[in-house]
Motif scaffolding. Structure first.
Motif, PDB file in Angstrom:
ATOM      1  N   GLY A  74      -5.068  -4.584  14.468  1.00  0.00           N
ATOM      2  CA  GLY A  74      -3.863  -5.023  14.237  1.00  0.00           C
ATOM      3  C   GLY A  74      -3.375  -4.770  12.687  1.00  0.00           C
ATOM      4  N   LYS A  75      -4.223  -4.493  12.455  1.00  0.00           N
ATOM      5  CA  LYS A  75      -4.185  -3.138  10.891  1.00  0.00           C
ATOM      6  C   LYS A  75      -2.884  -2.460  10.014  1.00  0.00           C
ATOM      7  N   THR A  76      -2.934  -1.521  11.611  1.00  0.00           N
ATOM      8  CA  THR A  76      -2.113  -0.380  11.668  1.00  0.00           C
ATOM      9  C   THR A  76      -0.760  -0.347  12.638  1.00  0.00           C
ATOM     10  N   PHE A  77      -0.303  -1.778  12.438  1.00  0.00           N
ATOM     11  CA  PHE A  77       0.733  -1.946  13.054  1.00  0.00           C
ATOM     12  C   PHE A  77       1.759  -1.511  11.985  1.00  0.00           C
ATOM     13  N   ASP A  78       2.892  -1.645  12.379  1.00  0.00           N
ATOM     14  CA  ASP A  78       4.201  -1.776  11.434  1.00  0.00           C
ATOM     15  C   ASP A  78       5.591  -2.678  12.858  1.00  0.00           C
ATOM     16  N   GLY A  79       6.678  -2.291  11.893  1.00  0.00           N
ATOM     17  CA  GLY A  79       7.227  -3.663  13.114  1.00  0.00           C
ATOM     18  C   GLY A  79       7.299  -3.192  14.173  1.00  0.00           C
ATOM     19  N   GLN A 135      -6.117 -21.599  17.617  1.00  0.00           N
ATOM     20  CA  GLN A 135      -5.195 -20.593  16.793  1.00  0.00           C
ATOM     21  C   GLN A 135      -5.286 -20.196  15.301  1.00  0.00           C
ATOM     22  N   PRO A 136      -6.873 -19.220  14.873  1.00  0.00           N
ATOM     23  CA  PRO A 136      -6.442 -19.604  13.549  1.00  0.00           C
ATOM     24  C   PRO A 136      -5.708 -18.258  13.206  1.00  0.00           C
ATOM     25  N   GLU A 137      -5.013 -17.347  13.892  1.00  0.00           N
ATOM     26  CA  GLU A 137      -4.027 -16.084  13.717  1.00  0.00           C
ATOM     27  C   GLU A 137      -3.452 -16.344  11.719  1.00  0.00           C
ATOM     28  N   ILE A 138      -3.133 -17.873  11.597  1.00  0.00           N
ATOM     29  CA  ILE A 138      -3.038 -17.951  10.240  1.00  0.00           C
ATOM     30  C   ILE A 138      -3.615 -17.220   9.140  1.00  0.00           C
ATOM     31  N   ASN A 139      -4.644 -18.015   8.899  1.00  0.00           N
ATOM     32  CA  ASN A 139      -5.696 -16.764   8.554  1.00  0.00           C
ATOM     33  C   ASN A 139      -5.769 -15.482   8.053  1.00  0.00           C
ATOM     34  N   SER A 140      -5.565 -15.270   9.540  1.00  0.00           N
ATOM     35  CA  SER A 140      -5.690 -13.297   8.701  1.00  0.00           C
ATOM     36  C   SER A 140      -4.130 -12.870   8.846  1.00  0.00           C
ATOM     37  N   GLY A 141      -2.924 -13.455   8.555  1.00  0.00           N
ATOM     38  CA  GLY A 141      -2.211 -13.468   8.528  1.00  0.00           C
ATOM     39  C   GLY A 141      -0.505 -12.863   9.240  1.00  0.00           C
ATOM     40  N   ILE A 142      -1.617 -13.515  11.190  1.00  0.00           N
ATOM     41  CA  ILE A 142      -0.339 -13.240  12.135  1.00  0.00           C
ATOM     42  C   ILE A 142      -0.140 -14.627  13.041  1.00  0.00           C
ATOM     43  N   VAL A 143       1.083 -14.217  12.907  1.00  0.00           N
ATOM     44  CA  VAL A 143       2.350 -15.508  13.413  1.00  0.00           C
ATOM     45  C   VAL A 143       2.072 -16.544  14.668  1.00  0.00           C
ATOM     46  N   SER A 144       1.924 -17.032  14.682  1.00  0.00           N
ATOM     47  CA  SER A 144       1.319 -17.870  16.027  1.00  0.00           C
ATOM     48  C   SER A 144       2.647 -18.071  16.652  1.00  0.00           C
ATOM     49  N   ALA A 145       3.294 -17.056  17.225  1.00  0.00           N
ATOM     50  CA  ALA A 145       4.817 -17.724  18.070  1.00  0.00           C
ATOM     51  C   ALA A 145       4.206 -17.737  19.179  1.00  0.00           C
ATOM     52  N   THR A 146       3.556 -17.132  20.431  1.00  0.00           N
ATOM     53  CA  THR A 146       3.212 -17.256  22.061  1.00  0.00           C
ATOM     54  C   THR A 146       1.955 -18.224  21.757  1.00  0.00           C
ATOM     55  N   GLY A 147       1.102 -19.180  20.838  1.00  0.00           N
ATOM     56  CA  GLY A 147       0.315 -19.271  20.696  1.00  0.00           C
ATOM     57  C   GLY A 147       0.960 -20.256  20.451  1.00  0.00           C
ATOM     58  N   LEU A 234      10.139 -12.055  15.530  1.00  0.00           N
ATOM     59  CA  LEU A 234       8.685 -13.038  14.109  1.00  0.00           C
ATOM     60  C   LEU A 234       7.698 -12.239  13.244  1.00  0.00           C
ATOM     61  N   HIS A 235       7.410 -10.905  14.978  1.00  0.00           N
ATOM     62  CA  HIS A 235       5.882 -10.055  15.129  1.00  0.00           C
ATOM     63  C   HIS A 235       6.663  -8.964  14.046  1.00  0.00           C
ATOM     64  N   ARG A 236       8.600  -8.776  14.514  1.00  0.00           N
ATOM     65  CA  ARG A 236       9.084  -7.281  13.896  1.00  0.00           C
ATOM     66  C   ARG A 236       8.908  -7.327  12.227  1.00  0.00           C
ATOM     67  N   GLY A 242       4.999  -6.941   5.992  1.00  0.00           N
ATOM     68  CA  GLY A 242       3.699  -5.782   5.332  1.00  0.00           C
ATOM     69  C   GLY A 242       2.190  -6.993   5.194  1.00  0.00           C
ATOM     70  N   GLU A 243       2.923  -8.533   4.717  1.00  0.00           N
ATOM     71  CA  GLU A 243       1.598  -9.394   4.349  1.00  0.00           C
ATOM     72  C   GLU A 243       0.640  -8.938   5.865  1.00  0.00           C
ATOM     73  N   SER A 244       1.119  -9.102   7.178  1.00  0.00           N
ATOM     74  CA  SER A 244       0.465  -9.561   7.783  1.00  0.00           C
ATOM     75  C   SER A 244      -0.759  -8.763   7.965  1.00  0.00           C
ATOM     76  N   GLN A 245      -0.845  -7.083   7.414  1.00  0.00           N
ATOM     77  CA  GLN A 245      -1.447  -5.859   7.294  1.00  0.00           C
ATOM     78  C   GLN A 245      -2.789  -6.278   5.440  1.00  0.00           C
ATOM     79  N   GLN A 246      -2.233  -6.049   5.517  1.00  0.00           N
ATOM     80  CA  GLN A 246      -2.919  -6.740   4.063  1.00  0.00           C
ATOM     81  C   GLN A 246      -3.774  -7.623   4.326  1.00  0.00           C
ATOM     82  N   VAL A 247      -3.588  -8.350   4.535  1.00  0.00           N
ATOM     83  CA  VAL A 247      -3.954 -10.303   5.024  1.00  0.00           C
ATOM     84  C   VAL A 247      -5.264  -9.401   6.228  1.00  0.00           C
ATOM     85  N   MET A 248      -4.894  -9.246   6.986  1.00  0.00           N
ATOM     86  CA  MET A 248      -5.993  -8.586   7.993  1.00  0.00           C
ATOM     87  C   MET A 248      -7.235  -7.463   7.174  1.00  0.00           C
ATOM     88  N   GLN A 249      -6.509  -6.934   6.172  1.00  0.00           N
ATOM     89  CA  GLN A 249      -6.915  -5.933   5.802  1.00  0.00           C
ATOM     90  C   GLN A 249      -8.532  -6.989   3.793  1.00  0.00           C
TER      91      GLN A 249
END
Length: 257
Positions: A74-79, A135-147, A234-236, A242-249
């Motif tokens: 996930g940390k390698t993703f772009d929009g 659903q701990p996705e927020i802790n790693s910078g991921i939006v919980s749209a489907t969750g 939302l994920h795009r 870039g916040e999601s990737q930074q938090v994941m790292q």
């Protein structure tokens, strides 16, 4: 020899029950794109095979059914990649929802994020005292749209908001009380209980069973479609920022430390 998706998602059959096992225990069975594609392939094979009466989905090891998304991917993703990623989930979730045979989840350990969502999409869930769910996705910078949508369908708006925003993992006893876990048994009985339930469901009148599952899917399809349209947008936005990737790292670096 390098491992492949075939190594990371295994399939075997016992008396007409197809057992699909997530098999990446060093990463708590966290999944990446090849694993998702392999799981989709195995579910499609089971759906088309008349000798398969039901499926049990489980994981390898004592700690986790699945830790959810592999953050190293996930940390390698772009929009653009984030939108493709959501389409991969749409295909997998859609296949689970359209699966006409019994599908039982044997939770050998925790189920986090997308793994929590996959478990909730199964018909019946069996776990033990170590089967935390959340659903701990927020802790790693991921939006919980489907969750958010899946939890809301199961538990209502108030609990969905609380679980998504806190990112907490619910203990097995709470999950059982809320109906997220249907059966809470000793750890060494999870697999056997799931197989027994799968056989019991497989013995139900097949047309009635199939039509019931068809109705469940039809009744929730508008929400499913709206959710994935929103998830793409939302994920795009999140991955383009870039916040999601930074938090994941940072999350991964903290784990190594």
């Amino acid at each position: 020899m390098s491992e492949t998706a075939e190594d990371h998602v295994l399939a075997s059959t016992e008396a007409g029950i197809r057992i699909i096992t997530l098999n990446r225990p060093k990463r708590l069975n966290a999944w990446d794109a090849p694993m998702r594609a392999r799981l989709l392939e195995l579910l499609s094979d089971a759906a088309a095979d008349d000798t398969v009466q039901a499926v049990v989905l489980t994981g390898t090891g004592e700690r986790a059914f699945c830790a959810g998304q592999d953050l190293n991917e996930g940390k390698t993703f772009d929009g653009d990649r984030a939108e493709d990623w959501i389409e991969e989930w749409r295909a997998l979730y859609g296949a689970i929802r359209a699966f006409q045979k019994p599908l039982v989840c044997a939770l050998n350990g925790l189920a986090a994020g997308s793994a929590f969502q996959v478990a909730l999409l199964c018909d019946i869930r069996v776990g033990h005292a170590g089967s935390k769910m959340g659903q701990p996705e927020i802790n790693s910078g991921i939006v919980s749209a489907t969750g958010f949508w899946i939890i809301r369908e199961m538990l209502g708006l108030s609990r969905a908001i609380e679980m998504v925003l806190t990112g907490r993992m619910a203990e097995a006893e709470e999950c059982h009380r809320l109906g997220l876990l249907h059966h809470l048994v000793p750890a060494d009985e999870v697999r056997a209980t799931a197989l027994r339930i799968a056989r019991e469901l497989a013995d139900k009148p097949k047309l009635a069973f199939r039509l019931n599952k068809q109705r469940f899917r039809e009744a929730t399809q508008p929400g499913f479609d709206e959710t994935f349209a929103a998830a793409r947008a939302l994920h795009r936005q999140a991955f383009s920022d870039g916040e999601s990737q930074q938090v994941m790292q940072r999350f991964l670096e903290k784990g190594k430390a």
